[in-house]
Design an enzyme around this catalytic site. Structure first.
Site, PDB file in Angstrom:
ATOM      1  CD  GLU A 127      -2.349  -1.244   2.827  1.00  0.00           C
ATOM      2  OE1 GLU A 127      -1.771  -0.641   3.760  1.00  0.00           O
ATOM      3  OE2 GLU A 127      -3.323  -1.985   3.014  1.00  0.00           O
TER       4      GLU A 127
ATOM      5  CE  LYS B  18       5.387   4.576   6.930  1.00  0.00           C
ATOM      6  NZ  LYS B  18       5.330   5.932   7.426  1.00  0.00           N
TER       7      LYS B  18
END
Ligand code: AMP
Length: 519
Positions: free
Chosen positions: A220, A222
């Site tokens: 993902e 950040k």
């Protein structure tokens, strides 16, 4: 149990520096208590005085103890009793009597009652009680030892007692459950409107190291915003910060979004962040302007709207804490619209991961998170199930010395001592060592180049004139008591020698410090 027994045990715990001894002392003390005494002894040994448990159904909370430092100083220095008589429940009753005091004249009565309590204590009991009431006994490490000692004394599994405390945040309740046995402790669940500590990430060297550890992983973006944990039951929504402070009023747009999600009971974990019109992130400090305010400032909400992006679901009409990442993500995907989730991919390919990291950095974000697909939500832990990957920094540093290699590198100078220039003295200051990133060809070249600059050697190390500049990639600057500037590079690796640079063109300590403003 007598108060003197706790006071003596507390003294002995303070006197030893060995964790094992502290544990054994505390566990033996807890084992000697009745059920009711244990509910007092456990928080007291961790340095906290908790209010009595509210009657079920009662909305009323117990009053404050109301013992400030001045009152304590003035009324705790009484001539001590010659022999111990107080027991734990008696002390608790007398403390609770102080909580009930209100209104005119209550200050004097409180002072008198406190004085009488201290006059019935022996010297050692006075010392213990003073420490407890002033908060001096309290320290983070103590709570963790007390929790572990409770597990030991009740012969319960350490993991389930620690987990229960993480979810309860209440030592008194933990003590009560510990006497009911393993099943009662293991049954503790996350509850709405009682936030749990967020799961944290450890740094990884690079995308391939992360994937080597995790296998196929969930990646993902950040985002460098503020962590939020959002709890919802029906229309009621509350938002908690990373430190578990309630920040609901500061974040009306978070409340509105989560209130609209089609779930009766829900807990989401995510990041809220201020974005520019082009969706690039504003600096962290700008996002933080929206926090720390008691009341909503409508003007600020309008001029500095926050976007929120969720990456985990801890509860969806039931706890998901123990469910694997994939299942929590499935719940998240089913409930939260894509625009409110962090961009993500699943991959086991390091090249694919490196591209994804580049996309996050190009969008102006901090890096990516790589998450294990089958880990549970490890509340409060910085473990290896979540790894963070940030942009690698580079510095041009001076080689100060090198150590002879071993194994495959035997006969070559391998581990380099690296330094930046201290702008004050003009001298190099060491920041760390690395032997990573060196090809056989470079090893051979640097062995000759360094030996021709040798000034002295000891043991395995050859010290050289600091003339060679080497470009070093690293993930972070961290605090280090070991090195002279108090700073060290994490995950340093050699990129190349900078033969185009002279020694006085190497980077300075100021540049290194600028990369770690918090140290
Ligand atoms: P750090 O503070 O560098 O240890 O990084 C952990 C923090 O990154 C978390 O506490 C979150 O506030 C933040 N964060 C940003 N994006 C994510 C994400 N996708 N998953 C988990 N944490 C994230």
């Amino acid at each position: 149990m007598l108060l003197i027994e706790l006071a003596e045990a507390s003294q002995r715990v303070a006197d030893t520096r060995k964790r094992g001894e502290k544990l054994a002392l505390l566990a033996a003390t807890f084992a000697a208590t009745s059920d009711l005494e244990l509910e007092l002894a456990v928080p007291w040994m961790a340095g906290v005085v908790l209010p009595p448990r509210a009657d079920p159904g009662s909305e009323e909370s117990a009053g404050k103890l109301g013992i400030g430092p001045k009152l304590l100083f003035e009324h705790s220095r009484r001539a001590p009793a010659s022999s111990p008589t107080l027991d734990l429940e008696g002390v608790e009753r007398r403390l609770n009597a102080l909580r009930g005091l209100q209104g005119k004249g209550s200050g004097n009565i409180r002072a008198q009652m406190l004085g009488e309590l201290f006059a019935s204590c022996t010297q050692q009991e006075q010392r213990f009680l003073r420490g407890l009431l002033s908060g001096e006994l309290r320290q983070g490490a103590l709570e963790s030892i007390v929790v572990d000692a409770l597990a030991k004394s009740a012969q319960l599994s350490l993991a389930s007692v620690r987990r229960a405390q993480m979810l309860l945040g209440d030592l008194r309740e933990l003590a009560r459950l510990s006497r009911q046995g393993e099943a009662a402790v293991a049954a503790v669940q996350i509850q709405l409107f009682r936030p749990v500590l967020p799961m944290l990430a450890s740094p990884a060297e690079d995308a391939s190291a992360a994937l080597e550890h995790l296998g196929s992983a969930w990646l993902e973006w950040k985002l460098d915003g503020a962590r939020v944990q959002v709890h919802k039951r029906g229309d009621e929504v509350r938002v908690y910060s990373r430190l578990l402070n309630e920040v609901t009023l500061a974040l009306p747009e978070v409340v509105e979004l989560v209130r609209g999600i089609d779930a009766r009971e829900l807990i989401l974990d995510g990041e809220t962040i201020a974005l520019r019109k082009d969706k690039s992130p504003l600096p962290f400090q700008v996002t933080m302007k929206r926090f720390g305010r008691k009341a909503v400032d409508p003007k600020l909400v309008e001029t500095l709207p926050l976007s929120s992006f969720y990456f985990d679901c801890l509860y969806a009409d039931g706890s998901l804490l123990d469910a694997p990442t994939t299942e929590r993500l499935r719940a998240l995907g089913a409930l939260v619209p894509k625009a409110s989730r962090v961009p993500s991919i699943q991959t086991k390919d390091a090249k694919h991961a490196a591209e994804f990291l580049r996309s996050a950095l190009e969008a102006g974000h901090e890096g990516v998170m790589a998450k294990s697909l089958d880990a549970s939500y490890e509340a409060g832990r910085r473990g290896q199930s979540w790894l963070k990957l940030k942009q690698a920094h580079t510095l041009d540093l001076l080689v100060l010395a090198a150590e002879w290699g071993s194994g495959r590198r035997k006969g070559w100078l391998s581990n380099l001592h690296l330094g930046a220039i201290d702008p004050g003295s003009g001298q190099p200051v060491m920041l760390g060592k690395t032997f990573k990133g060196l090809s056989d060809q470079l090893l051979k070249w640097q062995t000759e180049a360094l030996l021709s600059r040798e000034i002295e050697r000891d043991g395995h190390t050859v010290y050289v004139r600091p003339e060679l500049v080497v470009e070093i990639a690293f993930s972070d600057v961290q605090a280090s008591p070991q090195y002279p500037a108090g700073l060290a590079l994490r995950f340093a690796r050699v990129k190349r020698y900078r033969d185009d640079k002279s020694p006085n063109e190497a980077d300075t300590l100021d540049r290194v410090r600028a990369l770690a403003p918090d140290i």
